[in-house]
Design an enzyme around this catalytic site. Sequence first.
Site, PDB file in Angstrom:
ATOM      1  N   SER A  46       0.820  -1.209   0.000  1.00  0.00           N
ATOM      2  CA  SER A  46       0.000   0.000   0.000  1.00  0.00           C
ATOM      3  C   SER A  46       0.857   1.263   0.000  1.00  0.00           C
ATOM      4  O   SER A  46       1.780   1.399   0.816  1.00  0.00           O
ATOM      5  CB  SER A  46      -0.891  -0.019   1.249  1.00  0.00           C
ATOM      6  OG  SER A  46      -1.272   1.290   1.625  1.00  0.00           O
ATOM      7  N   GLY A  47       0.522   2.205  -0.862  1.00  0.00           N
ATOM      8  CA  GLY A  47       1.214   3.488  -0.849  1.00  0.00           C
ATOM      9  C   GLY A  47       0.973   4.233   0.452  1.00  0.00           C
ATOM     10  O   GLY A  47       1.897   4.825   1.025  1.00  0.00           O
ATOM     11  N   LEU A  48      -0.275   4.172   0.921  1.00  0.00           N
ATOM     12  CA  LEU A  48      -0.605   4.845   2.178  1.00  0.00           C
ATOM     13  C   LEU A  48       0.225   4.302   3.328  1.00  0.00           C
ATOM     14  O   LEU A  48       0.811   5.056   4.105  1.00  0.00           O
ATOM     15  CB  LEU A  48      -2.103   4.662   2.478  1.00  0.00           C
ATOM     16  CG  LEU A  48      -2.562   5.122   3.865  1.00  0.00           C
ATOM     17  CD1 LEU A  48      -2.477   6.632   4.003  1.00  0.00           C
ATOM     18  CD2 LEU A  48      -3.991   4.651   4.155  1.00  0.00           C
ATOM     19  N   ASP A  58       0.721  10.294   2.318  1.00  0.00           N
ATOM     20  CA  ASP A  58       0.457   9.561   1.076  1.00  0.00           C
ATOM     21  C   ASP A  58       0.374  10.574  -0.066  1.00  0.00           C
ATOM     22  O   ASP A  58      -0.637  10.690  -0.747  1.00  0.00           O
ATOM     23  CB  ASP A  58      -0.852   8.769   1.240  1.00  0.00           C
ATOM     24  CG  ASP A  58      -1.101   7.817   0.078  1.00  0.00           C
ATOM     25  OD1 ASP A  58      -0.168   7.576  -0.710  1.00  0.00           O
ATOM     26  OD2 ASP A  58      -2.243   7.336  -0.037  1.00  0.00           O
ATOM     27  N   ASP A  85       1.331  -0.769  -5.065  1.00  0.00           N
ATOM     28  CA  ASP A  85       0.566   0.443  -5.293  1.00  0.00           C
ATOM     29  C   ASP A  85       1.520   1.456  -5.923  1.00  0.00           C
ATOM     30  O   ASP A  85       2.339   2.060  -5.237  1.00  0.00           O
ATOM     31  CB  ASP A  85       0.027   0.943  -3.945  1.00  0.00           C
ATOM     32  CG  ASP A  85      -0.775   2.220  -4.066  1.00  0.00           C
ATOM     33  OD1 ASP A  85      -0.850   2.777  -5.189  1.00  0.00           O
ATOM     34  OD2 ASP A  85      -1.317   2.664  -3.035  1.00  0.00           O
ATOM     35  N   ASP A  87       0.799   4.258  -7.283  1.00  0.00           N
ATOM     36  CA  ASP A  87       0.236   5.610  -7.340  1.00  0.00           C
ATOM     37  C   ASP A  87       0.007   6.029  -8.809  1.00  0.00           C
ATOM     38  O   ASP A  87      -0.567   5.267  -9.554  1.00  0.00           O
ATOM     39  CB  ASP A  87       1.125   6.607  -6.585  1.00  0.00           C
ATOM     40  CG  ASP A  87       1.184   6.315  -5.088  1.00  0.00           C
ATOM     41  OD1 ASP A  87       0.230   5.707  -4.579  1.00  0.00           O
ATOM     42  OD2 ASP A  87       2.179   6.669  -4.435  1.00  0.00           O
ATOM     43  N   GLU A 114      -2.979   4.579 -10.828  1.00  0.00           N
ATOM     44  CA  GLU A 114      -4.254   5.285 -10.710  1.00  0.00           C
ATOM     45  C   GLU A 114      -4.277   6.494 -11.636  1.00  0.00           C
ATOM     46  O   GLU A 114      -3.247   7.130 -11.874  1.00  0.00           O
ATOM     47  CB  GLU A 114      -4.514   5.681  -9.254  1.00  0.00           C
ATOM     48  CG  GLU A 114      -3.498   6.628  -8.664  1.00  0.00           C
ATOM     49  CD  GLU A 114      -3.519   6.621  -7.121  1.00  0.00           C
ATOM     50  OE1 GLU A 114      -3.645   5.542  -6.515  1.00  0.00           O
ATOM     51  OE2 GLU A 114      -3.400   7.705  -6.539  1.00  0.00           O
ATOM     52  N   LYS A 120       0.352  12.645  -6.105  1.00  0.00           N
ATOM     53  CA  LYS A 120      -1.003  12.184  -5.804  1.00  0.00           C
ATOM     54  C   LYS A 120      -1.441  12.630  -4.415  1.00  0.00           C
ATOM     55  O   LYS A 120      -0.616  13.017  -3.573  1.00  0.00           O
ATOM     56  CB  LYS A 120      -1.119  10.670  -5.965  1.00  0.00           C
ATOM     57  CG  LYS A 120      -0.250   9.795  -5.094  1.00  0.00           C
ATOM     58  CD  LYS A 120      -0.762   9.543  -3.670  1.00  0.00           C
ATOM     59  CE  LYS A 120      -2.151   9.004  -3.567  1.00  0.00           C
ATOM     60  NZ  LYS A 120      -2.297   7.590  -3.882  1.00  0.00           N
ATOM     61  N   ASN A 122      -4.199  11.112  -1.340  1.00  0.00           N
ATOM     62  CA  ASN A 122      -4.997   9.930  -0.999  1.00  0.00           C
ATOM     63  C   ASN A 122      -6.459  10.154  -1.367  1.00  0.00           C
ATOM     64  O   ASN A 122      -6.996  11.250  -1.202  1.00  0.00           O
ATOM     65  CB  ASN A 122      -4.865   9.606   0.499  1.00  0.00           C
ATOM     66  CG  ASN A 122      -5.576   8.304   0.861  1.00  0.00           C
ATOM     67  OD1 ASN A 122      -6.759   8.310   1.190  1.00  0.00           O
ATOM     68  ND2 ASN A 122      -4.874   7.205   0.764  1.00  0.00           N
ATOM     69  N   SER A 123      -7.088   9.080  -1.868  1.00  0.00           N
ATOM     70  CA  SER A 123      -8.447   9.185  -2.405  1.00  0.00           C
ATOM     71  C   SER A 123      -9.483   9.600  -1.368  1.00  0.00           C
ATOM     72  O   SER A 123     -10.556  10.080  -1.728  1.00  0.00           O
ATOM     73  CB  SER A 123      -8.859   7.833  -2.991  1.00  0.00           C
ATOM     74  OG  SER A 123      -8.014   7.482  -4.039  1.00  0.00           O
ATOM     75  N   ARG A 158      -6.356   1.736 -12.192  1.00  0.00           N
ATOM     76  CA  ARG A 158      -7.314   2.137 -11.155  1.00  0.00           C
ATOM     77  C   ARG A 158      -8.125   3.348 -11.592  1.00  0.00           C
ATOM     78  O   ARG A 158      -7.571   4.380 -11.951  1.00  0.00           O
ATOM     79  CB  ARG A 158      -6.534   2.437  -9.876  1.00  0.00           C
ATOM     80  CG  ARG A 158      -7.313   3.140  -8.798  1.00  0.00           C
ATOM     81  CD  ARG A 158      -6.545   3.021  -7.500  1.00  0.00           C
ATOM     82  NE  ARG A 158      -6.901   4.025  -6.540  1.00  0.00           N
ATOM     83  CZ  ARG A 158      -6.343   4.128  -5.339  1.00  0.00           C
ATOM     84  NH1 ARG A 158      -5.389   3.272  -4.989  1.00  0.00           N
ATOM     85  NH2 ARG A 158      -6.709   5.068  -4.510  1.00  0.00           N
ATOM     86  N   HIS A 189     -12.591   2.044  -7.591  1.00  0.00           N
ATOM     87  CA  HIS A 189     -12.524   2.472  -6.196  1.00  0.00           C
ATOM     88  C   HIS A 189     -13.737   3.328  -5.844  1.00  0.00           C
ATOM     89  O   HIS A 189     -14.309   4.002  -6.703  1.00  0.00           O
ATOM     90  CB  HIS A 189     -11.236   3.255  -5.949  1.00  0.00           C
ATOM     91  CG  HIS A 189     -10.780   3.219  -4.520  1.00  0.00           C
ATOM     92  ND1 HIS A 189     -11.368   2.433  -3.561  1.00  0.00           N
ATOM     93  CD2 HIS A 189      -9.761   3.867  -3.875  1.00  0.00           C
ATOM     94  CE1 HIS A 189     -10.748   2.602  -2.402  1.00  0.00           C
ATOM     95  NE2 HIS A 189      -9.772   3.462  -2.565  1.00  0.00           N
TER      96      HIS A 189
END
Length: 294
Positions: A46-48, A58, A85, A87, A114, A120, A122-123, A158, A189
Amino acid sequence: HRPPPTKFAALRNEIRSPTLSFLMEAHDGLSAKIVEEAGFRGIWASGLTVSAALGLRDSNEASWTQVLDVLEYMADATALPILVDGDTGHGNFNNVRRFVRKLCERGLAGVCLEDKLFPKTNSFIGDGQPLADIDEFCGRIKAGKDSQLDDDFVLVARVEALISGLGMEEALRRAEAYHRAGADAILIHSKRSTADEIFAFARHWAGRAPLVIVPTMYYATPTELFREAGISTVIWANHLLRSAIVAMRETAARIAEDESLVRVEGRVASVKEVFRLVGNAELEQAEKRYLPAK
Ligand code: SPV
Ligand code: MG
């Protein structure tokens, strides 16, 4: 007798097989080992959580080569395939090319890109983040696929259109374009607390390519419904880091308060367990073989 599949083929099989697969988050070598021992068949880097474990946001604050170093520790620590991930791919198509080559060289089995802009965000932060131009992002996908060093390397595209409030039609349009550009799977997502828009997307998508989901926000949805919807792969995206935060905080607070280890000792992994996890037994064997006899 067939040789064991490569990590690339193992991830490809997980993503493509008709049965529901699960990828569990890890953020360093140790957590990767813990995922493997729990019986999972693949890992989500995970990038986060890789960022957070470094004390960073992130937001691409860690350089991509710093992330690559963490990923190499993870790949070395486990036999499981890792979906990275990636990103946004750290720039344009050209950055994606080098990134994908380096992932392949270090045994990372796949990457998820993504359709956002570097750096980026975080979503789950803000609403309506700007998305990449569709054709530009398709160029990133093609460049990634053209740069893979193993035929089984997996590129997941993504789609952030639902998160960004652009609607179902735009999400489907983007997924179709990314699929045509060569993506091996689509990650759709959502940040809603129910999976309704995920199920609607899956119905419209109708199995054109494997679908990957991240139910962090719609966590209460029964997994059986994902199976019935024909989802390929579920990513449990951040739960080892989040559980570690709670455990570490509790231990730190207790030791700070007590000025003693007495109440903590029985509640933490033993030092022996740390030795076991990192494979001290193997080193003992190797020493017998390679060190001069005393
Ligand atoms: C991650 O785990 O870094 C992800 C999933 O990309 S999410 O945080 O939901 O964007
Ligand atoms: Mg991420």
